[in-house]
Design an enzyme around this catalytic site. Structure first.
Site, PDB file in Angstrom:
ATOM      1  CB  SER A 179      50.957  51.245  40.837  1.00  0.00           C
ATOM      2  OG  SER A 179      51.691  50.133  41.287  1.00  0.00           O
ATOM      3  CG  HIS A 207      47.183  53.197  41.607  1.00  0.00           C
ATOM      4  ND1 HIS A 207      47.738  54.184  42.393  1.00  0.00           N
ATOM      5  CD2 HIS A 207      47.707  52.030  42.034  1.00  0.00           C
ATOM      6  CE1 HIS A 207      48.589  53.629  43.242  1.00  0.00           C
ATOM      7  NE2 HIS A 207      48.577  52.321  43.049  1.00  0.00           N
ATOM      8  CE  LYS A 238      46.826  52.705  46.275  1.00  0.00           C
ATOM      9  NZ  LYS A 238      46.572  51.281  46.079  1.00  0.00           N
TER      10      LYS A 238
HETATM   11  C1  LIG Z   1      46.696  49.996  46.800  1.00  0.00           C
HETATM   12  C2  LIG Z   1      46.232  48.845  46.031  1.00  0.00           C
HETATM   13  C3  LIG Z   1      45.565  47.768  46.636  1.00  0.00           C
HETATM   14  C4  LIG Z   1      45.371  47.692  48.130  1.00  0.00           C
HETATM   15  O1  LIG Z   1      44.393  48.577  48.560  1.00  0.00           O
HETATM   16  P1  LIG Z   1      44.125  48.707  50.142  1.00  0.00           P
HETATM   17  O2  LIG Z   1      42.726  49.202  50.227  1.00  0.00           O
HETATM   18  O3  LIG Z   1      45.135  49.645  50.665  1.00  0.00           O
HETATM   19  O4  LIG Z   1      44.266  47.335  50.706  1.00  0.00           O
HETATM   20  C5  LIG Z   1      45.079  46.762  45.840  1.00  0.00           C
HETATM   21  N1  LIG Z   1      45.246  46.778  44.494  1.00  0.00           N
HETATM   22  C6  LIG Z   1      45.912  47.782  43.875  1.00  0.00           C
HETATM   23  C7  LIG Z   1      46.072  47.762  42.401  1.00  0.00           C
HETATM   24  C8  LIG Z   1      46.432  48.835  44.627  1.00  0.00           C
HETATM   25  O5  LIG Z   1      47.106  49.804  44.017  1.00  0.00           O
END
Ligand SMILES: *Cc1c(COP(=O)(O)O)cnc(C)c1O
Length: 391
Positions: A179, A207, A238
């Site tokens: 990310s 992502h 997301k």
């Molecule tokens: C955002 C993210 C998470 C966490 O996800 P949540 O559902 O908000 O706990 C885990 N792994 C990656 C790669 C992320 O970008």
């Protein structure tokens, strides 16, 4: 005693690492208001498909409140499983063409409950050095031997696979998209190595789920290796509406064991039914049509090309995460605050989140942005870039 924490906090502040939160007073959207600023354009949300404030999703969640109530007040295996939860699991399995799916209240929990459950001290986990904090923490909880390879370095991965041949089960764990750079994991090569050295492949596609690849199935579809992944974890927090919720999907035997033994699943409350119902809606929308991911792709191409044209260095690629390289940490910070004055909400990232002298402003593009929104951002970047003599 509490005084020792005061010292820690002041140290964090002295290092310039203290995180202040900006409070949004509107819905999450492209055009937002905060307590300090009204009418700014949000260029730093994970709202890739603009579903955070989608009317169909909101209507679905409202109806689910009437049909299924507010909360379950239970973990899944006692009395926390409703038809919406089972249906969401089916819809996700169908979306990934996987055997089965298990829900968690976040992807952080999905990763936290994965490694410890599936790997013992006779096994090995081989992890990319830039993996997300939740994978790192999940691995910390398990007793398997740990191997780490340099970010996306396939020679190093092969070396670690060779070093771990004595282990019973080997599992490669990687983010689907890194990310801070917007780089997509080399799943085409990773899956070849996994086959050669007989290892499982686990991909965290937070992502990517919903928009990467030609029908939005994520990083494995992007590389055309959907059938070679054993396990995915991902989030509903997301692109899929952005509320909360996570899941692990993949091979039946693995999901079965997680359902029996994964601690965040067994010992934490189930997803609220309105979120589960809205999750079904989001996946259905994305299964019916690729319009949103297509629009996101188009917006991303346009932004990447325009920002390059005016003279900025970016991390090359195709992902809607666009790191605009400023290099100097102070300037990245000052420029982000200048951009906010121009109505563009972005955040600067610097050491230790990214390597020293690689400070950047990370922009995230959304399908909900119009050409006008993007043009506004480009002209704000042009003005700020000239002011700081970067372009
Ligand atoms: C955002 C993210 C998470 C966490 O996800 P949540 O559902 O908000 O706990 C885990 N792994 C990656 C790669 C992320 O970008």
């Amino acid at each position: 005693m509490v005084d020792s924490y005061k010292k820690i906090i002041s140290d964090i502040k002295d290092e310039g690492l203290y995180k202040a939160e900006r409070t949004i007073t509107s819905t999450q959207n492209i055009e937002i208001s905060t307590e300090q600023d009204s009418n700014v354009l949000n260029f730093c949300a994970n709202n890739y498909l603009g579903l955070a404030n989608n009317q169909e999703i909101i209507a679905t969640a409202k109806k689910a409140l009437d049909d299924y109530g507010f909360g379950m007040a239970s973990v899944r295996f006692i009395c926390g499983t409703q038809t919406v939860h089972k249906n969401l699991e089916k819809v996700i399995s169908h979306y990934f063409s996987s055997d089965d799916t298990i829900l968690y209240t976040s992807c952080f929990d999905a990763n936290g409950g994965l490694f410890e459950t599936l790997l013992t001290d006779k096994d090995a986990v081989i992890s990319d050095s830039l993996n997300h904090a939740s994978i790192i923490d999940g691995i910390r909880l398990c007793k398997a031997e740990r191997f780490r390879y340099k970010n996306s370095d396939m020679e190093d991965l092969e070396k670690q696979l060779r070093n771990s041949q004595n282990a019973n089960i080997r599992m490669i764990a990687t983010d689907g998209v890194f990310s801070m750079d917007g780089y997509i994991a080399k799943l085409d090569q990773i899956t070849v190595l996994a086959k050669k050295y007989d290892a499982l492949v686990m991909v965290d596609d937070c992502h990517a789920t919903g928009f990467l690849g030609k029908t939005g199935r994520g990083s494995a579809e992007y590389h055309n290796v959907m059938d070679k992944i054993d396990l995915w974890t991902s989030t509903l927090g997301k692109a899929l509406g952005g509320a909360s919720g996570g899941f692990t999907t993949g091979k039946k035997e693995l999901i079965d064991i997680l359902r029996q033994r994964s601690r965040p699943y067994l010992f934490s409350n189930t997803l609220s039914p309105s979120i589960a119902a809205a999750g079904i809606k989001a996946f259905e929308m994305l299964s019916d049509s690729t319009l949103l991911r297509d629009k996101l792709e188009k917006n991303t191409k346009y932004f990447r090309s325009e920002i390059t044209k005016i003279g900025f260095d970016i991390k090359k690629g195709t992902h809607p995460i666009v790191p605009i390289m400023i290099y100097n940490a102070k300037i990245a910070q000052q420029m982000a605050s200048d951009l906010l004055e121009e109505g563009i909400y972005v955040v600067g990232f610097f050491y230790p989140v990214v390597p020293k002298d690689e400070a950047r402003i990370r922009v995230q593009i959304s399908a909900a942005m119009s050409k006008k929104h993007i043009d506004h951002a480009i002209s704000a970047f042009e003005k700020a870039g000239k002011r700081f003599k970067i372009i």
